[in-house]
Design a protein around this motif. Structure first.
Motif, PDB file in Angstrom:
ATOM      1  N   PRO A  49       0.766  -1.030   0.041  1.00 29.38           N
ATOM      2  CA  PRO A  49      -0.120   0.084   0.154  1.00 29.38           C
ATOM      3  C   PRO A  49       0.833   1.230  -0.020  1.00 29.38           C
ATOM      4  O   PRO A  49       0.426   2.194  -0.802  1.00 29.38           O
ATOM      5  CB  PRO A  49      -0.868  -0.058   1.176  1.00 29.38           C
ATOM      6  CG  PRO A  49      -1.081  -1.550   1.478  1.00 29.38           C
ATOM      7  CD  PRO A  49       0.542  -2.156   1.120  1.00 29.38           C
ATOM      8  N   VAL A  52       1.612   2.021  -3.481  1.00 33.89           N
ATOM      9  CA  VAL A  52       0.491   2.096  -4.366  1.00 33.89           C
ATOM     10  C   VAL A  52      -0.130   3.701  -4.199  1.00 33.89           C
ATOM     11  O   VAL A  52      -0.520   4.454  -4.893  1.00 33.89           O
ATOM     12  CB  VAL A  52      -0.412   1.025  -4.542  1.00 33.89           C
ATOM     13  CG1 VAL A  52      -1.801   1.364  -5.218  1.00 33.89           C
ATOM     14  CG2 VAL A  52      -0.087  -0.263  -4.991  1.00 33.89           C
ATOM     15  N   VAL A  53      -0.405   3.594  -2.767  1.00 34.70           N
ATOM     16  CA  VAL A  53      -1.203   4.917  -2.508  1.00 34.70           C
ATOM     17  C   VAL A  53      -0.327   6.218  -2.112  1.00 34.70           C
ATOM     18  O   VAL A  53      -0.751   7.159  -2.036  1.00 34.70           O
ATOM     19  CB  VAL A  53      -1.851   4.417  -0.947  1.00 34.70           C
ATOM     20  CG1 VAL A  53      -2.569   5.520  -0.338  1.00 34.70           C
ATOM     21  CG2 VAL A  53      -2.730   3.305  -1.138  1.00 34.70           C
ATOM     22  N   SER A  54       1.031   5.921  -1.833  1.00 34.85           N
ATOM     23  CA  SER A  54       1.650   7.279  -1.402  1.00 34.85           C
ATOM     24  C   SER A  54       1.646   8.612  -2.463  1.00 34.85           C
ATOM     25  O   SER A  54       1.407   9.504  -1.926  1.00 34.85           O
ATOM     26  CB  SER A  54       3.484   6.844  -1.277  1.00 34.85           C
ATOM     27  OG  SER A  54       3.260   6.141  -0.085  1.00 34.85           O
ATOM     28  N   LEU A  56      -0.918   9.543  -4.252  1.00 36.83           N
ATOM     29  CA  LEU A  56      -2.134  10.220  -3.850  1.00 36.83           C
ATOM     30  C   LEU A  56      -2.189  10.698  -2.297  1.00 36.83           C
ATOM     31  O   LEU A  56      -2.705  11.725  -2.187  1.00 36.83           O
ATOM     32  CB  LEU A  56      -3.358   9.067  -3.812  1.00 36.83           C
ATOM     33  CG  LEU A  56      -4.733   9.778  -3.785  1.00 36.83           C
ATOM     34  CD1 LEU A  56      -5.219  10.898  -4.699  1.00 36.83           C
ATOM     35  CD2 LEU A  56      -5.859   8.695  -3.977  1.00 36.83           C
ATOM     36  N   ALA A  57      -1.781  10.071  -1.737  1.00 39.98           N
ATOM     37  CA  ALA A  57      -1.497  10.455  -0.024  1.00 39.98           C
ATOM     38  C   ALA A  57      -0.981  11.767   0.022  1.00 39.98           C
ATOM     39  O   ALA A  57      -1.200  12.821   0.601  1.00 39.98           O
ATOM     40  CB  ALA A  57      -1.037   9.239   0.865  1.00 39.98           C
ATOM     41  N   SER A  73      -6.232   9.363   9.843  1.00 39.03           N
ATOM     42  CA  SER A  73      -5.174   8.198   9.749  1.00 39.03           C
ATOM     43  C   SER A  73      -5.011   7.526  10.948  1.00 39.03           C
ATOM     44  O   SER A  73      -5.243   6.328  10.878  1.00 39.03           O
ATOM     45  CB  SER A  73      -3.768   8.540   9.249  1.00 39.03           C
ATOM     46  OG  SER A  73      -2.652   7.699   9.417  1.00 39.03           O
ATOM     47  N   THR A 103      -3.269  -4.278   5.650  1.00 41.83           N
ATOM     48  CA  THR A 103      -3.227  -3.569   4.414  1.00 41.83           C
ATOM     49  C   THR A 103      -4.140  -2.148   4.653  1.00 41.83           C
ATOM     50  O   THR A 103      -3.413  -0.981   4.167  1.00 41.83           O
ATOM     51  CB  THR A 103      -3.879  -4.152   3.188  1.00 41.83           C
ATOM     52  OG1 THR A 103      -3.120  -5.262   2.878  1.00 41.83           O
ATOM     53  CG2 THR A 103      -3.941  -3.309   2.040  1.00 41.83           C
ATOM     54  N   THR A 107      -2.217   1.545   4.302  1.00 41.44           N
ATOM     55  CA  THR A 107      -2.771   2.805   3.428  1.00 41.44           C
ATOM     56  C   THR A 107      -2.789   3.789   4.079  1.00 41.44           C
ATOM     57  O   THR A 107      -2.542   4.928   3.573  1.00 41.44           O
ATOM     58  CB  THR A 107      -4.157   2.240   3.045  1.00 41.44           C
ATOM     59  OG1 THR A 107      -4.059   0.903   2.282  1.00 41.44           O
ATOM     60  CG2 THR A 107      -4.693   3.285   2.451  1.00 41.44           C
ATOM     61  N   ALA A 110       0.360   5.780   5.093  1.00 43.51           N
ATOM     62  CA  ALA A 110       1.033   6.395   3.781  1.00 43.51           C
ATOM     63  C   ALA A 110       0.391   7.677   3.856  1.00 43.51           C
ATOM     64  O   ALA A 110       0.971   8.557   3.367  1.00 43.51           O
ATOM     65  CB  ALA A 110       0.329   5.806   2.260  1.00 43.51           C
ATOM     66  N   LEU A 111      -0.621   8.093   4.540  1.00 40.64           N
ATOM     67  CA  LEU A 111      -1.155   9.507   4.701  1.00 40.64           C
ATOM     68  C   LEU A 111      -0.503   9.909   5.854  1.00 40.64           C
ATOM     69  O   LEU A 111      -0.194  11.234   5.790  1.00 40.64           O
ATOM     70  CB  LEU A 111      -2.831   9.329   4.635  1.00 40.64           C
ATOM     71  CG  LEU A 111      -3.575  10.738   4.850  1.00 40.64           C
ATOM     72  CD1 LEU A 111      -3.380  11.730   3.721  1.00 40.64           C
ATOM     73  CD2 LEU A 111      -4.874  10.279   5.351  1.00 40.64           C
TER      74      LEU A 111
END
Length: 432
Positions: A49, A52-54, A56-57, A73, A103, A107, A110-111
């Motif tokens: 995650p 993948v998410v970083s 956008l975060a 978060s 996960t 995720t 990452a925020l």
């Protein structure tokens, strides 16, 4: 610093709780399945995650109030944690539930991490950023030192359900500290003009973080340098435990790991109180070189006292390396771009960390171990120094990793934009 210290305390408590849960869940999964693959999948589900998410975060962190990003978060991670506790208590838990919860927590991590790091730039005066970075490293070092010991004790007393509920309680400590404070708005901080980056498209904002880094050779060089050496460090970290167990007992391993943790804590305390060197990049180069040298010595000599000294010095250098790197980024990236820039760093770092996890086993089993078991020229020559067999295969990979780390550092030092990044690239935050 008072606002930052309050937030730091809340995050420290939360990190300790999360680390206890990670430790307990890892043991629970391994005891339940007996599968190393299932155990490794926890790490994978916690790393993917971030990759993948970083991006956008990072955009969301720069768009939102960073305090509320951290609150969101922590809240979502807490809900995922308590869900696992309820499933275990009702005996409805399945292995895939663990992966899903990991996960979800990853995720939102990452925020949370870019928001926490970028908020530090707004809260802490420029001249105290090194101290703040040292405190953040201290939180991680303290967690690594006490979590395995405390986790083992708690598993035998309050069991895994109690540990997860304790983790849930630590989230409240973090949330309370965040509700008690206010963060400065980004637009109240004088920065360079970064508003030229369009906000009409999330994709544009994602790429703006990459564009800012790639347009500055010093920062790009620093990113590549850190990612490369962290890749080598992670290979070493994966193989360190089986390497030590191949030459001594689990009790001695515990002592060595604890001494390494003491080294990290001592270094973090030093930075937190002293503030660190004025020339951060030279401290970073010096301790990266020391880290590579320590790994090389661990490959060449299997003496327990020398091994212990090497891991102490290696661990002592890590908070300085990561702290210096963090402060350079905080000084050179405008606050309104830090979420995106730090998310890019997190994404690339997580990708290569995962790659190191995936290649360590095959490298050991398919390449280095056979080299030291067969009658190859390498086994005949180097085997006179490090021996032959499985342990010698790990010694050889340590020698290679140590040499690669030192060589990468020497080459990086020869690159002027990186070596002079603190002088040639202007600071974007004022001295308070």
């Amino acid at each position: 610093m008072s606002v930052f210290i309050l937030i730091w305390f809340g995050q420290l408590v939360s990190i300790i709780g999360s680390s206890l849960t990670d430790f307990a869940l890892g043991i629970w999964v391994y005891q339940r399945t007996g599968s190393i693959t299932q155990f490794t999948l926890i790490t994978v589900s916690g790393t993917l995650p971030l990759i993948v998410v970083s991006p956008l975060a990072g955009v969301l962190v720069d768009r939102w109030n960073r305090r509320w990003a951290m609150i969101l978060s922590d809240s979502c991670a807490a809900l995922a944690t308590v869900a696992i506790a309820l499933l275990i208590a009702t005996n409805r838990i399945e292995i895939w539930h663990i992966y899903l919860a990991t996960t979800i927590c990853s995720t939102f991590c990452a925020l949370q991490w870019p928001a926490y790091t970028a908020a530090t730039t707004l809260l802490v005066p420029k001249q105290h950023l090194s101290r703040a970075s040292g405190m953040m490293q201290l939180a991680g070092s303290t967690t690594q030192l006490i979590s395995p010991v405390l986790g083992g004790v708690l598993l035998g007393t309050i069991h895994i359900e109690g540990i997860i509920l304790l983790d849930f309680a630590t989230f409240f400590v973090s949330l309370i500290t965040l509700f008690l404070v206010r963060f400065p708005e980004i637009n109240t901080v004088k920065t360079s003009d970064t508003k030229q980056v369009g906000r009409s498209s999330i994709l544009q904002e994602i790429t703006s973080g990459c564009a800012y880094i790639t347009a500055r050779e010093g920062l790009l060089g620093l990113l590549i340098f850190m990612v490369a050496n962290n890749f080598f460090f992670n290979i070493f970290n994966v193989l360190f435990t089986p390497f030590v167990l191949s030459i001594t007992s689990t009790n001695v391993l515990g002592i060595i790991v604890s001494i390494g943790g003491i080294g990290s804590v001592a270094s973090s305390l030093l930075i937190s109180t002293w503030g660190g060197s004025q020339q951060l990049i030279y401290s970073l180069f010096g301790f990266q070189l020391l880290g590579g040298l320590c790994i090389l010595f661990m490959g060449l000599y299997t003496s327990i006292p020398l091994l212990t000294l090497s891991i102490f010095l290696f661990s002592f250098g890590l908070p300085i390396i990561y702290g210096c790197n963090q402060v350079i980024w905080q000084r050179k990236v405008p606050p309104d771009l830090q979420g995106r820039a730090f998310a890019v760093r997190s994404m690339i770092g997580s990708l290569f960390r995962l790659l190191a996890y995936l290649v360590s086993g095959p490298l050991m089993e398919k390449i280095f171990q056979p080299l030291m078991i067969s009658n190859s020229p390498i086994a005949v020559s180097i085997g006179k120094i490090i021996g032959t067999g499985t342990q010698a295969g790990m010694s050889l990979i340590f020698i290679v990793v140590g040499c690669c780390t030192m060589l990468t550092t020497i080459v990086a030092y020869q690159y002027p934009p990186l070596r002079l990044v603190e002088d040639e690239l202007p600071d974007v935050i004022p001295t308070n």
